[in-house]
Enzyme design. Structure first.
Site, PDB file in Angstrom:
ATOM      1  N   LYS A  50       0.809  -1.217   0.000  1.00 15.66           N
ATOM      2  CA  LYS A  50       0.000   0.000   0.000  1.00 15.66           C
ATOM      3  C   LYS A  50       0.844   1.270   0.000  1.00 15.66           C
ATOM      4  O   LYS A  50       0.454   2.303   0.548  1.00 15.66           O
ATOM      5  CB  LYS A  50      -0.992   0.020   1.162  1.00 15.66           C
ATOM      6  CG  LYS A  50      -1.802  -1.270   1.319  1.00 15.66           C
ATOM      7  CD  LYS A  50      -2.406  -1.750   0.013  1.00 15.66           C
ATOM      8  CE  LYS A  50      -3.436  -0.784  -0.567  1.00 15.66           C
ATOM      9  NZ  LYS A  50      -3.983  -1.284  -1.870  1.00 15.66           N
ATOM     10  N   HIS A 105       7.138  -7.591  -2.236  1.00 12.98           N
ATOM     11  CA  HIS A 105       7.131  -6.977  -0.912  1.00 12.98           C
ATOM     12  C   HIS A 105       8.179  -7.630  -0.011  1.00 12.98           C
ATOM     13  O   HIS A 105       8.260  -7.317   1.183  1.00 12.98           O
ATOM     14  CB  HIS A 105       5.761  -7.141  -0.248  1.00 12.98           C
ATOM     15  CG  HIS A 105       4.621  -6.544  -1.011  1.00 12.98           C
ATOM     16  ND1 HIS A 105       4.654  -5.266  -1.524  1.00 12.98           N
ATOM     17  CD2 HIS A 105       3.404  -7.056  -1.338  1.00 12.98           C
ATOM     18  CE1 HIS A 105       3.502  -5.016  -2.137  1.00 12.98           C
ATOM     19  NE2 HIS A 105       2.736  -6.080  -2.047  1.00 12.98           N
ATOM     20  N   SER A 135      -4.424   2.786   4.440  1.00 20.16           N
ATOM     21  CA  SER A 135      -4.679   2.084   3.196  1.00 20.16           C
ATOM     22  C   SER A 135      -4.674   0.576   3.407  1.00 20.16           C
ATOM     23  O   SER A 135      -5.505  -0.152   2.847  1.00 20.16           O
ATOM     24  CB  SER A 135      -3.637   2.479   2.141  1.00 20.16           C
ATOM     25  OG  SER A 135      -3.939   1.911   0.887  1.00 20.16           O
TER      26      SER A 135
END
Length: 292
Positions: A50, A105, A135
């Site tokens: 995010k 990630h 988010s």
């Protein structure tokens, strides 16, 4: 392994570091990712969740399409820039012509070894962690692989403790900055992209060695606005909504400062305190202030 109340049974913690991956990606699969073949021309987009991943996927695809029109594919950005650790949804290891794009990630120590050994281009996006928290909180209500949070206060504390999807934001950012001399990495920020997207595209093109015309850069910027991405099925992940991987649309506002609509005064003060404790010796300048 530590039990994370926030997470559904479909997820598990890995290597005791609050790193969480989706169902179907086993520890041995993560280990195997470290040994996948890396091409010198590969480009890696690395983010904490995010932080502007979908936005930068769009920018990178547009840049490469302009620089290599012969390689344009009529498919979604999710296919064009596959999620390295997303074995269930994405096919990161499918045969593709160079230069290949990936996004991940993963923490530094879990990246494929070739990323550092071959010094491939790495683009790392940071974002105000207050907005990241908000988010990610909203995303947990959308992604079917995450159990919706019990409450915002609960999620707030879990985020500060690093007990959320992909672990600690503070650790993730610090680890990549610490490894900057071992990698060919460009640090960019969500807020700078909001402030002057064209300037950031120019900077990114220079880093990637892509010499685009002024008209091509303008096109990249136009195609990468939030408005155009939101209505572009190749960029808005609508296919995953149709496949019921998402419960709702994931492109919400595309703005900075939404945390102010969620944080209480006390939460803001607590976040600032934790931020100062964890990042007091941070040498890298952020364009946002933790107390904004």
């Amino acid at each position: 392994m530590e039990s994370l109340d926030l997470l559904s049974p479909f997820l598990f913690s890995y290597k005791k570091r609050n790193f969480v991956v989706q169902e179907g990606l086993l520890p041995q699969d993560l280990d195997a990712l470290q040994h996948i073949e890396i091409h010198p021309s590969d480009i890696f987009l690395v983010t904490y969740p995010k932080s502007g991943t979908a936005w930068m996927q769009q920018v990178l695809v547009q840049i490469l399409d302009a620089a290599h029109p012969e390689l344009v594919e009529d498919t979604s950005n999710r296919v064009r820039v596959p999620w390295l650790e997303g074995r269930v949804l994405d096919k990161a290891d499918r045969q593709r012509p160079d230069p290949r794009l990936f996004h991940t990630h993963l923490s530094v120590d879990m990246l494929p070894h070739g990323v550092q050994a071959k010094r491939v281009k790495v683009v790392y996006i940071t974002r105000n962690p207050k907005d990241v928290l908000v988010s990610l909180y909203n995303f947990a209500f959308s992604w079917t692989m995450l159990e919706p949070p019990k409450s915002f206060p609960d999620f707030f504390e879990q985020f500060l403790d690093g007990k959320v999807f992909m672990g600690s934001w503070f650790d993730h950012v610090r680890e990549y900055y610490t490894a900057r001399d071992q990698m060919d990495i460009l640090f960019m920020s969500y807020e700078e992209m909001l402030k002057d997207l064209r300037a950031e595209v120019v900077k990114l093109c220079a880093f990637l060695g892509k010499n685009l015309t002024e008209e091509a850069i303008d096109q990249v910027v136009e195609m990468s606005t939030f408005h155009n991405m939101k209505k572009n099925p190749k960029a808005n992940f609508k296919d995953l909504l149709e496949k019921q991987r998402y419960r709702s649309e994931t492109m919400r506002k595309g703005m900075a400062g939404d945390w102010k609509n969620f944080f209480t005064v006390a939460q803001n003060e607590r976040f600032d305190q934790v931020f100062e404790e964890k990042m007091s010796d941070w040498p890298m300048a952020f364009i946002w202030d933790s107390k904004q």
